[in-house]
Design an enzyme around this catalytic site. Structure first.
Site: not given
Ligand code: CO8
Length: 259
Positions: A66, A133
Site C-alpha cells: 500500500a 507491515e
Molecule cells: N509506498 C510508497 N512508496 C514506496 C513504497 C510503498 N509501499 N515502497 C517503495 N516506495 C518508494 C520509495 O519510497 C522510493 O521512493 P524515492 O525514490 O522517492 O525515495 C522508491 O519507491 C524506491 O524504493 P527504495 O529506494 O526503497 O528501493 P529499494 O530497492 O532500496 O528497496 C523495497 C525496495 C525493499 C521494496 C523498499 O522500498 C521497501 O521496503 N518498501 C516498503 C515495503 C513495505 O513496507 N510494504 C508494506 C506497506 S504496508 C501495506 O502494504 C499494508 C497493506 C494493507 C492493505 C492495504 C489497504 C489499502
C-alpha cells in the site's frame, strides 16, 4: 476511464492484461491505482470476448505494498470511516473470470495480498514475497493473515508476518504460494500461454471451476463437495459440454461457444 497508474491491453482479443504502472513508487498501491484496477478488472470481466485476465507489474516490483505516504497520517477514524481497504480492495474478489498473477520483483504487504487475490500466481525467479507491515507498526490488512496461512500453513505465515522477512521464488513455490517459477524473461510468455489455454476453453466451465475451488476455502468438506457436484451436474445443461464431449469422441478440437 483514462488510466494513469495502470496499463491495459488485450492479447489475441481474448486475454486482458493489466500492468501496474507507478514505477517510481515500485507500484505502491495508491487509492487511485486501486480504483483504476477495479475499473479495469470489471471491464474485462464484463467483456464476453475475454476469457482470462493477467495482472502483472514491472521487473523490479509487482507491488511494494500500500502507498505508505498516502496512509502515514491516517487516524483510526480516517481508516475506519473511509472504509480503507474494503472500498476498492475487494473488487478483485468479485471477478468471475480467471485472474493470473504474473509476479516479478517485490510483492510486499498489500502487493503480496493482491497477488494472493489472483486465482494463481506464476512467479519470475527474481520474485520476493513478504508481509513486512510489522516493521511499520501495523499488521497485514488485506488478507495477509488469512490467505497466507491457507497457502503456506501457520508456521511459515507466522514467521513471515512476525519477522517481516521476505520469501524468494523458490521458497514460495516449495511452500505452495505460487504454481510455477520461470526465468524472468519468460514470465509473460508463460503467463500468456496459460491465459490463452484457459481462454480457449469453455468460459462457463472455467467460471464454475473457479467458483468451486474458492468454495473450498469457505465451507466444510461435505458442503464443498455438494456445491461442486451441483455445479458439475449443471454443466450438462450447457452447449459447451455437448461440444467438448462430442469433439473428444470424434477426435477433433472443440470449439466452445461459452453457452
Ligand atoms: N509506498 C510508497 N512508496 C514506496 C513504497 C510503498 N509501499 N515502497 C517503495 N516506495 C518508494 C520509495 O519510497 C522510493 O521512493 P524515492 O525514490 O522517492 O525515495 C522508491 O519507491 C524506491 O524504493 P527504495 O529506494 O526503497 O528501493 P529499494 O530497492 O532500496 O528497496 C523495497 C525496495 C525493499 C521494496 C523498499 O522500498 C521497501 O521496503 N518498501 C516498503 C515495503 C513495505 O513496507 N510494504 C508494506 C506497506 S504496508 C501495506 O502494504 C499494508 C497493506 C494493507 C492493505 C492495504 C489497504 C489499502
Amino acid at each position: 476511464m483514462n488510466y494513469e497508474t495502470i496499463l491495459v491491453r488485450t492479447e489475441a482479443d481474448k486475454v486482458g492484461i493489466i500492468t501496474l504502472n507507478r514505477p517510481k513508487q515500485l507500484n505502491a498501491l495508491s487509492d487511485q491505482l486501486m480504483d483504476e484496477l477495479g475499473h479495469a478488472l470489471k471491464a474485462f470481466d464484463a467483456d464476453e470476448k475475454i476469457g482470462c485476465i493477467i495482472l502483472t507489474g514491472s521487473e523490479k516490483a509487482f507491488a511494494a505494498g500500500a502507498d505508505i505516504p498516502g496512509m502515514a497520517k491516517y487516524s483510526f477514524v480516517d481508516a475506519y470511516k473511509g472504509d480503507f481497504i474494503t472500498r476498492n480492495w475487494e473488487t478483485i474478489r468479485s471477478v468471475r473470470k480467471p485472474v493470473i498473477g504474473a509476479v516479478s520483483g517485490f510483492a510486499l504487504g498489500g502487493g503480496c495480498e493482491l497477488a494472493m487475490m489472483c486465482d494463481f500466481i506464476i512467479a519470475a525467479d527474481n520474485a520476493k514475497f513478504g508481509q513486512p507491515e510489522i516493521k511499520l507498526g501495523v499488521i497485514p490488512g488485506a488478507g495477509g493473515t488469512q490467505r497466507l496461512p491457507r497457502a503456506v500453513g501457520k508456521s511459515k505465515t507466522m514467521d513471515m508476518v512476525l519477522t517481516g522477512r521476505m520469501m524468494d521464488a523458490t521458497e514460495a513455490e516449495r511452500a505452495g504460494l505460487v504454481s510455477r517459477v520461470v526465468p524472468l524473461d519468460k514470465l509473460m510468455e508463460e503467463a500468456l500461454g496459460a491465459a490463452l489455454t484457459i481462454a480457449d476453453l469453455s468460459q462457463v466451465a472455467a467460471m464454475a471451476a473457479k467458483e468451486s475451488v474458492n468454495r473450498a476455502f469457505e465451507s466444510t468438506l461435505s458442503d464443498g463437495l455438494m456445491f461442486e457436484r451441483r455445479l458439475f451436474h449443471g454443466l450438462f445443461a450447457t452447449e459447451d459440454q455437448k461440444e467438448g464431449m462430442d469433439a473428444f469422441l470424434n477426435k477433433r478440437k472443440p470449439i466452445f461457444k461459452n453457452r
